[in-house]
Write a protein that holds these residues in place. Structure first.
Motif, PDB file in Angstrom:
ATOM      1  N   GLY A  56     -18.501  -9.640 -10.851  1.00 34.04           N
ATOM      2  CA  GLY A  56     -18.201 -10.916 -11.480  1.00 34.04           C
ATOM      3  C   GLY A  56     -17.025 -11.660 -10.875  1.00 34.04           C
ATOM      4  O   GLY A  56     -16.580 -12.660 -11.434  1.00 34.04           O
ATOM      5  N   ILE A  57     -16.511 -11.203  -9.744  1.00 36.03           N
ATOM      6  CA  ILE A  57     -15.415 -11.906  -9.074  1.00 36.03           C
ATOM      7  C   ILE A  57     -15.994 -13.129  -8.380  1.00 36.03           C
ATOM      8  O   ILE A  57     -16.968 -13.026  -7.629  1.00 36.03           O
ATOM      9  CB  ILE A  57     -14.704 -10.991  -8.053  1.00 36.03           C
ATOM     10  N   GLU A  58     -15.424 -14.280  -8.645  1.00 40.77           N
ATOM     11  CA  GLU A  58     -15.850 -15.519  -7.981  1.00 40.77           C
ATOM     12  C   GLU A  58     -15.089 -15.637  -6.667  1.00 40.77           C
ATOM     13  O   GLU A  58     -13.858 -15.626  -6.649  1.00 40.77           O
ATOM     14  CB  GLU A  58     -15.597 -16.738  -8.852  1.00 40.77           C
ATOM     15  N   ILE A  59     -15.819 -15.754  -5.567  1.00 40.64           N
ATOM     16  CA  ILE A  59     -15.215 -15.781  -4.235  1.00 40.64           C
ATOM     17  C   ILE A  59     -15.314 -17.178  -3.640  1.00 40.64           C
ATOM     18  O   ILE A  59     -16.380 -17.785  -3.626  1.00 40.64           O
ATOM     19  CB  ILE A  59     -15.893 -14.766  -3.290  1.00 40.64           C
ATOM     20  N   PHE A  60     -14.170 -17.663  -3.157  1.00 36.53           N
ATOM     21  CA  PHE A  60     -14.080 -18.901  -2.394  1.00 36.53           C
ATOM     22  C   PHE A  60     -13.695 -18.507  -0.972  1.00 36.53           C
ATOM     23  O   PHE A  60     -12.857 -17.622  -0.781  1.00 36.53           O
ATOM     24  CB  PHE A  60     -12.991 -19.819  -2.953  1.00 36.53           C
ATOM     25  N   THR A  61     -14.279 -19.161   0.019  1.00 38.17           N
ATOM     26  CA  THR A  61     -13.905 -18.887   1.405  1.00 38.17           C
ATOM     27  C   THR A  61     -13.468 -20.180   2.076  1.00 38.17           C
ATOM     28  O   THR A  61     -14.105 -21.221   1.911  1.00 38.17           O
ATOM     29  CB  THR A  61     -15.071 -18.250   2.192  1.00 38.17           C
ATOM     30  N   ALA A 113     -17.865 -21.673  15.407  1.00 37.67           N
ATOM     31  CA  ALA A 113     -19.082 -20.871  15.581  1.00 37.67           C
ATOM     32  C   ALA A 113     -19.950 -20.905  14.324  1.00 37.67           C
ATOM     33  O   ALA A 113     -19.492 -20.580  13.222  1.00 37.67           O
ATOM     34  CB  ALA A 113     -18.728 -19.432  15.929  1.00 37.67           C
ATOM     35  N   ALA A 114     -21.201 -21.278  14.486  1.00 37.88           N
ATOM     36  CA  ALA A 114     -22.137 -21.344  13.360  1.00 37.88           C
ATOM     37  C   ALA A 114     -22.287 -19.976  12.688  1.00 37.88           C
ATOM     38  O   ALA A 114     -22.438 -19.894  11.471  1.00 37.88           O
ATOM     39  CB  ALA A 114     -23.494 -21.858  13.837  1.00 37.88           C
ATOM     40  N   SER A 115     -22.242 -18.900  13.468  1.00 39.73           N
ATOM     41  CA  SER A 115     -22.389 -17.557  12.890  1.00 39.73           C
ATOM     42  C   SER A 115     -21.234 -17.232  11.941  1.00 39.73           C
ATOM     43  O   SER A 115     -21.429 -16.568  10.926  1.00 39.73           O
ATOM     44  CB  SER A 115     -22.471 -16.507  13.994  1.00 39.73           C
ATOM     45  N   VAL A 116     -20.044 -17.713  12.265  1.00 42.64           N
ATOM     46  CA  VAL A 116     -18.885 -17.498  11.381  1.00 42.64           C
ATOM     47  C   VAL A 116     -19.051 -18.321  10.111  1.00 42.64           C
ATOM     48  O   VAL A 116     -18.789 -17.837   9.002  1.00 42.64           O
ATOM     49  CB  VAL A 116     -17.563 -17.831  12.112  1.00 42.64           C
ATOM     50  N   HIS A 117     -19.502 -19.556  10.234  1.00 42.18           N
ATOM     51  CA  HIS A 117     -19.746 -20.394   9.054  1.00 42.18           C
ATOM     52  C   HIS A 117     -20.776 -19.717   8.143  1.00 42.18           C
ATOM     53  O   HIS A 117     -20.591 -19.670   6.925  1.00 42.18           O
ATOM     54  CB  HIS A 117     -20.244 -21.769   9.461  1.00 42.18           C
ATOM     55  N   THR A 118     -21.841 -19.186   8.732  1.00 39.95           N
ATOM     56  CA  THR A 118     -22.875 -18.507   7.949  1.00 39.95           C
ATOM     57  C   THR A 118     -22.305 -17.290   7.241  1.00 39.95           C
ATOM     58  O   THR A 118     -22.581 -17.060   6.057  1.00 39.95           O
ATOM     59  CB  THR A 118     -24.058 -18.108   8.862  1.00 39.95           C
ATOM     60  N   LEU A 119     -21.505 -16.491   7.938  1.00 42.76           N
ATOM     61  CA  LEU A 119     -20.889 -15.302   7.351  1.00 42.76           C
ATOM     62  C   LEU A 119     -20.105 -15.671   6.089  1.00 42.76           C
ATOM     63  O   LEU A 119     -20.286 -15.068   5.031  1.00 42.76           O
ATOM     64  CB  LEU A 119     -19.970 -14.621   8.375  1.00 42.76           C
ATOM     65  N   PHE A 120     -19.253 -16.677   6.194  1.00 44.77           N
ATOM     66  CA  PHE A 120     -18.383 -16.998   5.067  1.00 44.77           C
ATOM     67  C   PHE A 120     -19.082 -17.845   4.008  1.00 44.77           C
ATOM     68  O   PHE A 120     -18.701 -17.807   2.839  1.00 44.77           O
ATOM     69  CB  PHE A 120     -17.079 -17.607   5.557  1.00 44.77           C
ATOM     70  N   ARG A 121     -20.116 -18.564   4.372  1.00 45.07           N
ATOM     71  CA  ARG A 121     -20.933 -19.257   3.374  1.00 45.07           C
ATOM     72  C   ARG A 121     -21.654 -18.201   2.527  1.00 45.07           C
ATOM     73  O   ARG A 121     -21.759 -18.322   1.309  1.00 45.07           O
ATOM     74  CB  ARG A 121     -21.934 -20.189   4.056  1.00 45.07           C
ATOM     75  N   ASN A 122     -22.137 -17.130   3.172  1.00 47.99           N
ATOM     76  CA  ASN A 122     -22.813 -16.045   2.456  1.00 47.99           C
ATOM     77  C   ASN A 122     -21.836 -15.200   1.644  1.00 47.99           C
ATOM     78  O   ASN A 122     -22.220 -14.628   0.620  1.00 47.99           O
ATOM     79  CB  ASN A 122     -23.601 -15.167   3.428  1.00 47.99           C
ATOM     80  N   CYS A 123     -20.616 -15.115   2.090  1.00 46.48           N
ATOM     81  CA  CYS A 123     -19.597 -14.352   1.357  1.00 46.48           C
ATOM     82  C   CYS A 123     -19.213 -15.072   0.069  1.00 46.48           C
ATOM     83  O   CYS A 123     -18.986 -14.442  -0.962  1.00 46.48           O
ATOM     84  CB  CYS A 123     -18.375 -14.145   2.240  1.00 46.48           C
ATOM     85  N   ALA A 124     -19.146 -16.390   0.108  1.00 44.45           N
ATOM     86  CA  ALA A 124     -18.764 -17.174  -1.069  1.00 44.45           C
ATOM     87  C   ALA A 124     -19.786 -16.984  -2.185  1.00 44.45           C
ATOM     88  O   ALA A 124     -20.971 -16.777  -1.935  1.00 44.45           O
ATOM     89  CB  ALA A 124     -18.649 -18.652  -0.698  1.00 44.45           C
ATOM     90  N   THR A 125     -19.318 -17.063  -3.419  1.00 45.12           N
ATOM     91  CA  THR A 125     -20.205 -16.881  -4.561  1.00 45.12           C
ATOM     92  C   THR A 125     -21.299 -17.933  -4.601  1.00 45.12           C
ATOM     93  O   THR A 125     -22.451 -17.626  -4.915  1.00 45.12           O
ATOM     94  CB  THR A 125     -19.399 -16.918  -5.871  1.00 45.12           C
ATOM     95  N   PRO A 145     -22.686 -21.780  -2.475  1.00 48.07           N
ATOM     96  CA  PRO A 145     -22.476 -22.569  -1.255  1.00 48.07           C
ATOM     97  C   PRO A 145     -21.301 -23.546  -1.362  1.00 48.07           C
ATOM     98  O   PRO A 145     -20.573 -23.742  -0.391  1.00 48.07           O
ATOM     99  CB  PRO A 145     -23.802 -23.320  -1.080  1.00 48.07           C
ATOM    100  N   GLU A 146     -21.099 -24.142  -2.520  1.00 52.75           N
ATOM    101  CA  GLU A 146     -19.987 -25.087  -2.671  1.00 52.75           C
ATOM    102  C   GLU A 146     -18.621 -24.403  -2.719  1.00 52.75           C
ATOM    103  O   GLU A 146     -17.587 -25.074  -2.719  1.00 52.75           O
ATOM    104  CB  GLU A 146     -20.188 -25.985  -3.905  1.00 52.75           C
ATOM    105  N   ASN A 147     -18.587 -23.074  -2.715  1.00 52.15           N
ATOM    106  CA  ASN A 147     -17.322 -22.329  -2.650  1.00 52.15           C
ATOM    107  C   ASN A 147     -16.887 -22.067  -1.210  1.00 52.15           C
ATOM    108  O   ASN A 147     -15.878 -21.418  -0.973  1.00 52.15           O
ATOM    109  CB  ASN A 147     -17.437 -20.994  -3.378  1.00 52.15           C
ATOM    110  N   PHE A 148     -17.655 -22.549  -0.246  1.00 53.65           N
ATOM    111  CA  PHE A 148     -17.315 -22.401   1.173  1.00 53.65           C
ATOM    112  C   PHE A 148     -16.691 -23.703   1.672  1.00 53.65           C
ATOM    113  O   PHE A 148     -17.220 -24.789   1.428  1.00 53.65           O
ATOM    114  CB  PHE A 148     -18.573 -22.099   1.995  1.00 53.65           C
ATOM    115  N   TYR A 149     -15.570 -23.585   2.386  1.00 57.68           N
ATOM    116  CA  TYR A 149     -14.872 -24.755   2.946  1.00 57.68           C
ATOM    117  C   TYR A 149     -14.599 -24.516   4.422  1.00 57.68           C
ATOM    118  O   TYR A 149     -14.046 -23.487   4.794  1.00 57.68           O
ATOM    119  CB  TYR A 149     -13.542 -25.003   2.226  1.00 57.68           C
ATOM    120  N   MET A 150     -14.985 -25.473   5.249  1.00 53.74           N
ATOM    121  CA  MET A 150     -14.650 -25.469   6.667  1.00 53.74           C
ATOM    122  C   MET A 150     -13.563 -26.508   6.862  1.00 53.74           C
ATOM    123  O   MET A 150     -13.740 -27.666   6.498  1.00 53.74           O
ATOM    124  CB  MET A 150     -15.884 -25.815   7.497  1.00 53.74           C
TER     125      MET A 150
END
Length: 180
Positions: free
Chosen positions: A124-129, A136-148, A150-155
Protein backbone atom coordinates in the motif's frame (compact mmCIF):
# COMPACT_ATOMS: atom_id res chain seq x y z
CA UNK A 1 27.13 8.07 2.40
CA UNK A 2 25.13 10.30 4.72
CA UNK A 3 23.19 8.35 7.39
CA UNK A 4 19.40 8.12 7.15
CA UNK A 5 17.29 10.37 9.35
CA UNK A 6 14.53 8.16 10.82
CA UNK A 7 10.91 9.33 10.48
CA UNK A 8 10.35 12.37 12.63
CA UNK A 9 8.16 15.45 12.95
CA UNK A 10 11.20 17.47 14.05
CA UNK A 11 11.79 19.68 11.01
CA UNK A 12 15.09 20.88 12.47
CA UNK A 13 16.45 17.31 12.38
CA UNK A 14 15.18 16.88 8.82
CA UNK A 15 16.78 20.12 7.62
CA UNK A 16 20.05 19.29 9.39
CA UNK A 17 20.04 15.85 7.74
CA UNK A 18 19.37 17.32 4.30
CA UNK A 19 22.10 19.94 4.72
CA UNK A 20 24.58 17.24 5.78
CA UNK A 21 24.00 15.19 2.63
CA UNK A 22 26.91 14.76 0.24
CA UNK A 23 26.84 12.96 -3.04
CA UNK A 24 28.85 9.78 -3.13
CA UNK A 25 31.48 9.76 -5.86
CA UNK A 26 32.17 6.13 -6.52
CA UNK A 27 30.47 2.73 -6.54
CA UNK A 28 27.78 3.79 -8.99
CA UNK A 29 24.06 3.96 -8.31
CA UNK A 30 22.05 1.08 -6.90
CA UNK A 31 18.44 2.22 -6.90
CA UNK A 32 17.05 -1.07 -5.55
CA UNK A 33 19.28 -0.76 -2.49
CA UNK A 34 18.15 2.83 -1.93
CA UNK A 35 14.52 1.72 -2.21
CA UNK A 36 15.18 -1.08 0.29
CA UNK A 37 16.47 1.42 2.86
CA UNK A 38 13.54 3.75 2.22
CA UNK A 39 11.16 0.83 2.69
CA UNK A 40 12.87 -0.07 5.98
CA UNK A 41 12.19 3.47 7.24
CA UNK A 42 8.47 3.12 6.35
CA UNK A 43 8.02 -0.21 8.18
CA UNK A 44 7.45 -0.41 11.93
CA UNK A 45 10.14 -3.10 12.28
CA UNK A 46 13.84 -2.76 13.11
CA UNK A 47 16.21 -1.21 12.26
CA UNK A 48 13.83 1.78 12.20
CA UNK A 49 10.77 1.54 14.44
CA UNK A 50 9.32 5.05 14.14
CA UNK A 51 6.72 4.16 11.46
CA UNK A 52 3.22 3.03 12.32
CA UNK A 53 1.83 -0.29 11.11
CA UNK A 54 0.61 -0.76 7.56
CA UNK A 55 -3.08 0.15 7.70
CA UNK A 56 -4.47 1.95 4.63
CA UNK A 57 -7.55 3.07 6.58
CA UNK A 58 -5.49 4.77 9.31
CA UNK A 59 -2.46 6.00 7.38
CA UNK A 60 -1.05 6.33 3.89
CA UNK A 61 2.67 5.78 3.32
CA UNK A 62 4.56 7.50 0.51
CA UNK A 63 7.90 6.95 -1.18
CA UNK A 64 9.40 9.61 -3.43
CA UNK A 65 12.30 8.31 -5.50
CA UNK A 66 14.42 10.91 -7.24
CA UNK A 67 17.27 9.77 -9.46
CA UNK A 68 19.44 10.90 -12.31
CA UNK A 69 18.59 7.73 -14.10
CA UNK A 70 20.46 4.49 -14.31
CA UNK A 71 21.46 1.61 -12.08
CA UNK A 72 25.24 1.65 -12.44
CA UNK A 73 27.80 -0.76 -11.04
CA UNK A 74 31.24 0.19 -12.22
CA UNK A 75 33.54 -2.41 -13.62
CA UNK A 76 37.15 -2.30 -14.78
CA UNK A 77 37.68 1.19 -13.34
CA UNK A 78 41.41 0.77 -12.92
CA UNK A 79 41.22 0.02 -9.22
CA UNK A 80 43.25 -2.82 -7.77
CA UNK A 81 40.04 -4.85 -7.44
CA UNK A 82 39.03 -4.27 -11.10
CA UNK A 83 35.83 -2.45 -10.05
CA UNK A 84 34.44 0.04 -7.56
CA UNK A 85 32.95 -1.29 -4.34
CA UNK A 86 29.15 -1.12 -4.18
CA UNK A 87 26.23 -2.49 -2.19
CA UNK A 88 26.91 -5.96 -3.62
CA UNK A 89 30.69 -6.03 -3.21
CA UNK A 90 32.96 -5.55 -6.22
CA UNK A 91 31.32 -6.01 -9.63
CA UNK A 92 34.44 -7.92 -10.67
CA UNK A 93 33.60 -10.58 -8.03
CA UNK A 94 30.28 -11.41 -9.74
CA UNK A 95 27.90 -10.82 -6.82
CA UNK A 96 25.26 -9.16 -9.03
CA UNK A 97 23.58 -12.17 -10.55
CA UNK A 98 26.89 -13.93 -11.14
CA UNK A 99 28.09 -11.39 -13.70
CA UNK A 100 31.02 -9.02 -13.83
CA UNK A 101 29.68 -7.28 -16.95
CA UNK A 102 28.45 -3.73 -16.33
CA UNK A 103 25.61 -3.85 -18.90
CA UNK A 104 24.32 -7.20 -17.66
CA UNK A 105 24.52 -5.96 -14.07
CA UNK A 106 22.43 -2.90 -14.98
CA UNK A 107 19.69 -5.15 -16.35
CA UNK A 108 19.71 -7.28 -13.21
CA UNK A 109 19.60 -4.21 -10.97
CA UNK A 110 16.70 -2.83 -13.03
CA UNK A 111 14.81 -6.06 -12.35
CA UNK A 112 15.55 -5.80 -8.64
CA UNK A 113 14.34 -2.18 -8.71
CA UNK A 114 11.01 -3.21 -10.23
CA UNK A 115 10.72 -6.06 -7.70
CA UNK A 116 11.22 -3.60 -4.82
CA UNK A 117 8.60 -1.24 -6.26
CA UNK A 118 6.15 -4.10 -6.73
CA UNK A 119 6.57 -5.34 -3.16
CA UNK A 120 6.17 -1.84 -1.70
CA UNK A 121 3.02 -1.25 -3.75
CA UNK A 122 1.59 -4.56 -2.46
CA UNK A 123 1.90 -3.11 1.06
CA UNK A 124 0.00 0.00 0.00
CA UNK A 125 2.97 2.38 -0.26
CA UNK A 126 2.28 5.04 -2.89
CA UNK A 127 5.41 5.55 -5.00
CA UNK A 128 6.30 8.71 -6.91
CA UNK A 129 9.33 8.72 -9.21
CA UNK A 130 11.22 11.81 -10.35
CA UNK A 131 13.91 11.33 -13.00
CA UNK A 132 16.31 14.17 -13.60
CA UNK A 133 18.02 14.83 -16.94
CA UNK A 134 17.92 11.30 -18.35
CA UNK A 135 16.78 10.83 -21.94
CA UNK A 136 16.81 7.04 -22.36
CA UNK A 137 13.32 5.69 -23.05
CA UNK A 138 14.19 2.47 -21.17
CA UNK A 139 14.89 4.50 -18.01
CA UNK A 140 11.60 6.39 -18.39
CA UNK A 141 9.78 3.06 -18.76
CA UNK A 142 11.52 1.62 -15.68
CA UNK A 143 10.47 4.51 -13.45
CA UNK A 144 7.01 4.89 -14.99
CA UNK A 145 6.47 1.20 -14.09
CA UNK A 146 7.92 1.72 -10.62
CA UNK A 147 5.48 4.55 -9.86
CA UNK A 148 2.13 3.54 -8.39
CA UNK A 149 0.25 5.29 -11.20
CA UNK A 150 1.44 6.77 -14.52
CA UNK A 151 0.76 10.30 -13.23
CA UNK A 152 3.17 9.61 -10.33
CA UNK A 153 6.09 9.60 -12.79
CA UNK A 154 7.90 12.90 -13.49
CA UNK A 155 10.62 13.53 -16.05
CA UNK A 156 12.56 16.71 -15.28
CA UNK A 157 15.53 18.41 -16.90
CA UNK A 158 15.94 21.67 -14.98
CA UNK A 159 15.29 23.30 -11.61
CA UNK A 160 11.90 24.70 -12.61
CA UNK A 161 10.71 21.24 -13.68
CA UNK A 162 11.99 19.73 -10.41
CA UNK A 163 10.17 22.37 -8.39
CA UNK A 164 6.98 21.75 -10.37
CA UNK A 165 7.24 17.97 -9.90
CA UNK A 166 7.69 18.25 -6.15
CA UNK A 167 4.87 20.82 -5.88
CA UNK A 168 2.56 18.39 -7.71
CA UNK A 169 3.64 15.52 -5.47
CA UNK A 170 3.01 17.70 -2.42
CA UNK A 171 -0.51 18.49 -3.65
CA UNK A 172 -1.23 14.80 -4.20
CA UNK A 173 -0.08 14.05 -0.65
CA UNK A 174 -2.07 16.92 0.84
CA UNK A 175 -4.64 14.49 2.17
CA UNK A 176 -1.89 13.32 4.51
CA UNK A 177 -2.55 14.03 8.18
CA UNK A 178 0.03 13.68 10.92
CA UNK A 179 -1.01 12.24 14.26
CA UNK A 180 0.94 11.55 17.35
Amino acid sequence: PTPIIPLTTDFSKIRTGINAMNYWNGSGTNIAEGLAWGWRVLTPDAPYTEAGPFDPVERQKYMVLMTDGRNVSYGASGTMNRSDYGAYNFLANGFIGGTNNQGTAEGILNGWTLDMCSEMKKQGIEIFTVVYNETAASVHTLFRNCATRPENFYMTNNTAALESAFANIGRQMSRLRLTN
